[in-house]
Design a protein around this motif. Structure first.
Motif, PDB file in Angstrom:
ATOM      1  N   GLU A   1       0.735  -1.304  -0.027  1.00  8.77           N
ATOM      2  CA  GLU A   1       0.124   0.080  -0.066  1.00  8.77           C
ATOM      3  C   GLU A   1       1.089   1.141  -0.052  1.00  8.77           C
ATOM      4  OE1 GLU A   1      -3.224   0.618  -0.543  1.00  8.77           O
ATOM      5  OE2 GLU A   1      -3.569  -1.630  -0.719  1.00  8.77           O
TER       6      GLU A   1
ATOM      7  N   ARG B   1       2.237   1.649  -3.348  1.00  3.50           N
ATOM      8  CA  ARG B   1       1.532   1.834  -4.485  1.00  3.50           C
ATOM      9  C   ARG B   1       1.101   3.536  -4.253  1.00  3.50           C
ATOM     10  NH1 ARG B   1      -4.299   2.208  -4.460  1.00  3.50           N
ATOM     11  NH2 ARG B   1      -5.019   1.714  -6.691  1.00  3.50           N
ATOM     12  N   THR B   2       0.998   3.898  -3.187  1.00  9.56           N
ATOM     13  CA  THR B   2       0.920   5.442  -2.844  1.00  9.56           C
ATOM     14  C   THR B   2       2.035   6.437  -3.296  1.00  9.56           C
ATOM     15  OG1 THR B   2      -0.611   5.017  -0.823  1.00  9.56           O
ATOM     16  CG2 THR B   2       0.550   7.205  -0.854  1.00  9.56           C
TER      17      THR B   2
ATOM     18  N   MET C   1       1.677   6.048  -7.393  1.00  6.24           N
ATOM     19  CA  MET C   1       0.652   6.911  -8.246  1.00  6.24           C
ATOM     20  C   MET C   1       0.304   8.162  -7.825  1.00  6.24           C
ATOM     21  SD  MET C   1      -1.852   3.577  -8.367  1.00  6.24           S
ATOM     22  CE  MET C   1      -2.945   4.341  -9.474  1.00  6.24           C
ATOM     23  N   ASN C   2       0.748   8.730  -6.677  1.00  8.59           N
ATOM     24  CA  ASN C   2       0.168   9.999  -6.147  1.00  8.59           C
ATOM     25  C   ASN C   2       1.436  10.776  -6.088  1.00  8.59           C
ATOM     26  OD1 ASN C   2      -2.085   8.612  -6.010  1.00  8.59           O
ATOM     27  ND2 ASN C   2      -2.008   8.365  -3.890  1.00  8.59           N
ATOM     28  N   SER C   3       2.508  10.564  -6.591  1.00  7.71           N
ATOM     29  CA  SER C   3       3.880  11.516  -6.410  1.00  7.71           C
ATOM     30  C   SER C   3       3.699  11.922  -5.069  1.00  7.71           C
ATOM     31  CB  SER C   3       3.781  12.504  -7.617  1.00  7.71           C
ATOM     32  OG  SER C   3       3.661  12.087  -8.724  1.00  7.71           O
ATOM     33  N   ALA C   4       3.698  11.187  -4.143  1.00  4.10           N
ATOM     34  CA  ALA C   4       3.723  11.411  -2.697  1.00  4.10           C
ATOM     35  C   ALA C   4       5.218  11.839  -2.218  1.00  4.10           C
ATOM     36  CB  ALA C   4       2.938  10.333  -1.956  1.00  4.10           C
TER      37      ALA C   4
ATOM     38  N   GLU D   1       4.516  10.751   3.540  1.00 10.92           N
ATOM     39  CA  GLU D   1       3.030  10.429   3.416  1.00 10.92           C
ATOM     40  C   GLU D   1       2.898   8.996   3.279  1.00 10.92           C
ATOM     41  OE1 GLU D   1       1.695  14.529   0.777  1.00 10.92           O
ATOM     42  OE2 GLU D   1       2.257  12.920  -0.238  1.00 10.92           O
TER      43      GLU D   1
ATOM     44  N   GLN E   1       0.995   6.211   5.317  1.00 14.95           N
ATOM     45  CA  GLN E   1       0.033   5.153   4.833  1.00 14.95           C
ATOM     46  C   GLN E   1       0.198   3.799   5.239  1.00 14.95           C
ATOM     47  OE1 GLN E   1      -2.469   5.417   2.845  1.00 14.95           O
ATOM     48  NE2 GLN E   1      -2.918   3.350   2.512  1.00 14.95           N
TER      49      GLN E   1
ATOM     50  N   THR F   1       7.732   4.337  -9.916  1.00 15.00           N
ATOM     51  CA  THR F   1       6.907   5.522  -9.790  1.00 15.00           C
ATOM     52  C   THR F   1       6.570   6.085 -11.164  1.00 15.00           C
ATOM     53  OG1 THR F   1       8.744   7.016  -9.567  1.00 15.00           O
ATOM     54  CG2 THR F   1       7.873   6.266  -7.618  1.00 15.00           C
ATOM     55  N   GLU F   2       5.368   6.831 -11.273  1.00 15.65           N
ATOM     56  CA  GLU F   2       4.950   7.258 -12.605  1.00 15.65           C
ATOM     57  C   GLU F   2       5.567   8.906 -12.669  1.00 15.65           C
ATOM     58  OE1 GLU F   2       0.670   7.573 -12.225  1.00 15.65           O
ATOM     59  OE2 GLU F   2       0.535   5.490 -12.744  1.00 15.65           O
TER      60      GLU F   2
ATOM     61  N   PRO G   1       5.382  12.660 -13.473  1.00 17.69           N
ATOM     62  CA  PRO G   1       4.112  13.435 -13.195  1.00 17.69           C
ATOM     63  C   PRO G   1       3.318  13.939 -14.583  1.00 17.69           C
ATOM     64  CG  PRO G   1       6.100  14.471 -12.882  1.00 17.69           C
ATOM     65  CD  PRO G   1       6.367  13.254 -13.128  1.00 17.69           C
TER      66      PRO G   1
END
Length: 117
Positions: free
Chosen positions: A31, A34-35, A38-41, A45, A49, A110-111, A113
């Motif tokens: 998790e 994944r955060t 997908m979320n550029s966290a 953060e 999670q 990671t993706e 942006p």
């Protein structure tokens, strides 16, 4: 015969708990990764999670490590989680897995942006 049965019974309880907690660690690390992916966290953060997932399963005493820190978009991120078995054992004194640390790590890409036009 009774001491042998109790030994086997309590050993099964400890091994079952170890497998269950390890699966919780895997899910929490997944998790978190994944955060991050997908979320550029930020790393804090992601750690929050992971800690929320562990708290939901009532696992205490775990530590999460996120690398790289800071998270770089487009590169892999590793979320590692570990917990000493003594802090999650259901038995008052762990005899079979005393001193063991349960750990896991998940790596996700990671993706990049998405830029708006």
């Amino acid at each position: 015969m009774a001491p042998l049965l109790f030994t086997v019974f309590f050993g099964m309880i400890e091994m079952g708990r170890a497998v269950m907690v390890h699966q919780v660690l895997v899910n929490a690390a997944r998790e978190g990764a994944r955060t991050a992916a997908m979320n550029s966290a930020t790393a804090s953060e992601v750690k929050a999670q992971v800690e929320a997932a562990l708290a939901q399963a009532s696992v205490t005493g775990a530590t999460a490590t996120i690398t790289p820190n800071p998270i770089v978009p487009g590169s892999p991120v590793t979320v590692a989680v570990e917990v000493p078995f003594n802090s999650v054992s259901w038995l008052p004194k762990s005899r079979y897995l005393e001193g063991i640390t349960l750990d896991t790590a998940v790596v996700m890409q990671t993706e990049f942006p998405i830029e708006s036009p």
